[in-house]
Design an enzyme around this catalytic site. Structure first.
Site, PDB file in Angstrom:
ATOM      1  N   LYS A  91       1.020  -1.150  -0.162  1.00 53.72           N
ATOM      2  CA  LYS A  91      -0.058  -0.101  -0.037  1.00 53.72           C
ATOM      3  C   LYS A  91       0.909   1.210   0.120  1.00 53.72           C
ATOM      4  O   LYS A  91       0.401   2.295  -0.477  1.00 53.72           O
ATOM      5  CB  LYS A  91      -1.051   0.060   1.158  1.00 53.72           C
ATOM      6  CG  LYS A  91      -1.887  -1.053   1.016  1.00 53.72           C
ATOM      7  CD  LYS A  91      -3.049  -0.767   0.130  1.00 53.72           C
ATOM      8  CE  LYS A  91      -4.144  -1.747   0.293  1.00 53.72           C
ATOM      9  NZ  LYS A  91      -5.050  -1.770  -0.817  1.00 53.72           N
ATOM     10  N   GLU A 113      -9.760   5.873   2.968  1.00 51.96           N
ATOM     11  CA  GLU A 113     -10.746   4.884   3.520  1.00 51.96           C
ATOM     12  C   GLU A 113      -9.506   3.725   3.847  1.00 51.96           C
ATOM     13  O   GLU A 113      -8.701   3.305   3.313  1.00 51.96           O
ATOM     14  CB  GLU A 113     -11.814   4.355   2.669  1.00 51.96           C
ATOM     15  CG  GLU A 113     -11.419   3.422   1.440  1.00 51.96           C
ATOM     16  CD  GLU A 113     -10.120   3.730   0.781  1.00 51.96           C
ATOM     17  OE1 GLU A 113      -9.631   2.860   0.216  1.00 51.96           O
ATOM     18  OE2 GLU A 113     -10.005   4.902   0.274  1.00 51.96           O
ATOM     19  N   SER A 379       1.524  -9.726  -0.970  1.00 54.56           N
ATOM     20  CA  SER A 379       1.171  -8.314  -0.850  1.00 54.56           C
ATOM     21  C   SER A 379       1.198  -7.562   0.492  1.00 54.56           C
ATOM     22  O   SER A 379       1.475  -6.599   0.693  1.00 54.56           O
ATOM     23  CB  SER A 379      -0.126  -8.192  -1.345  1.00 54.56           C
ATOM     24  OG  SER A 379      -0.969  -9.217  -0.656  1.00 54.56           O
TER      25      SER A 379
END
Length: 395
Positions: A91, A113, A379
């Site tokens: 991210k 969010e 990830s």
């Protein structure tokens, strides 16, 4: 005609995408559409972006040959170690890019969010780095099951606002963030965490995450003598890690792409998030895509044991890849994912995020050839999910 997998000028991937936003938000979205490519392609932007990815995030992340896992499945398995990024997931690649864009647009207040909390942590991190106000919207249920990430966000100086409507998860947090943006259009930049939302967000986030596949190509060339694996596998909720891992391979049909969704308690159980199977075309959060919905168009509540995969839609790039059959979509249940997460932990000494565990579970579903090169995008790391692992396995 060669299929085109990139976004067109109007923000569409085939029939999916676009910008369906309230009139109040149109100036913000239009400003982004008109400026994101120009700004992000400036040499000063690229230099700062690449420098932060290297010095702050810790890129390039390793492409690790998983020897014992490979022996177990009789194929060559490489793990792209996005779990080793600062903050523990991919991210941060995107939030670094978007915060630099926000600063160049003169925005002073950042909203975001988050579902699993990783995007919230990554946003709070870059806001602390740049000295900007940060408000993160998070579903009340997700706040409970991802408590360590809530604590991290607060330590980083962010305000975490609970979303208490609907299913109290990611969809509802996104609704709250959009409401806030409508009320504060002048000074606020909305850092969206996945390849969802109105154009240009899906394309912008994909571009920032494409550093993943860019590195895979260089690393595979050194390790295997070829840039191209036989398969790239990644989990998909909204789909940012998958978009990044797929990006530089989209036009190479020899590289098979596998997108892994959360089947929850089973595709037909009524508790699932397998959008590619259960979804129909609809509009969610400013984008036309595949969406889980009732006959009369009401959004169906998604479910997954993983807080990052329970989104009722999928990014328009993935809806398109599914539509044109460029990517194979596989749905993995909670139980299959949890077992795959435990298997990686015991086989390679790497505890994956439960999102990532869904992608790893494909190894038990699909038969690969001994000489196949299989790249799985790892990830995120499993620290945030330890309580879920503890409860599931009675550890």
């Amino acid at each position: 005609m060669k299929a085109n997998y990139n976004v067109d000028k109007k923000g569409f991937y085939g029939q999916f995408g676009g910008a369906f936003v309230p009139e109040m938000l149109f100036p913000n979205v239009e400003e982004l559409q008109n400026s994101y490519l120009k700004i992000t392609q400036e040499s000063s932007f690229q230099e700062e972006f690449k420098s932060l990815l290297q010095q702050y995030v810790g890129r390039p992340t390793p492409l690790y040959f998983a020897k014992r896992l490979s022996e177990k499945h009789n194929t060559k398995i490489y793990l792209k170690r996005e779990d080793l990024c600062h903050t523990g997931a991919h991210k941060i690649n995107n939030t670094i890019g978007q915060i630099l864009l926000a600063k160049r647009l003169g925005k002073t207040r950042i909203i975001a969010e988050t579902g699993a909390g990783q995007h919230g942590v990554a946003t709070a991190t870059v806001c602390a780095l740049m000295g900007l106000q940060c408000i993160v919207f998070m579903g009340e249920i997700d706040m409970k099951r991802q408590a360590p990430n809530v604590a991290r966000m607060k330590m980083l100086g962010a305000e975490v606002r609970p979303a208490t409507s609907g299913s109290k998860t990611l969809k509802d947090a996104t609704n709250e963030a959009i409401r806030d943006w409508i009320n504060n259009p002048e000074d606020t930049f909305y850092i969206i965490g996945s390849v969802v939302g109105p154009h240009p967000y899906p394309d912008m986030v994909t571009r920032f995450q494409s550093v993943i596949s860019e590195e895979i190509k260089k690393q595979l060339l050194v390790q295997e003598g070829t840039e191209n694996p036989d398969y790239v596998i990644a989990c998909v909720g909204g789909g940012s890690n998958a978009a990044g891992a797929f990006y530089h391979y989209l036009d190479n049909e020899n590289v098979k792409l596998i997108a892994v969704e959360a089947a929850g308690k089973g595709i037909d159980s009524g508790e699932s998030a397998a959008t590619s199977v259960l979804g129909k075309i609809g509009i969610i959060h400013g984008s036309k895509t595949l969406l889980m919905q009732t006959e009369d168009g009401q959004i169906t509540e998604p479910y997954s044991i993983s807080a990052g995969l329970d989104y009722p839609g999928v990014g328009p790039i993935h809806a398109h890849l599914h539509d044109v059959k460029r990517a194979e979509f596989i749905a993995i249940t909670d139980d299959e994912a949890m077992q795959a997460g435990l298997q990686l932990s015991k086989t390679e000494g790497i505890i994956p995020a439960i999102e990532t565990a869904h992608a790893l579970s494909v190894l038990d579903k699909k038969k690969f050839q001994p000489n196949d090169i299989v790249v799985i995008n790892l990830s995120g790391r499993g620290d945030k999910d330890l309580n879920t692992y503890i409860d599931y396995f009675n550890l």
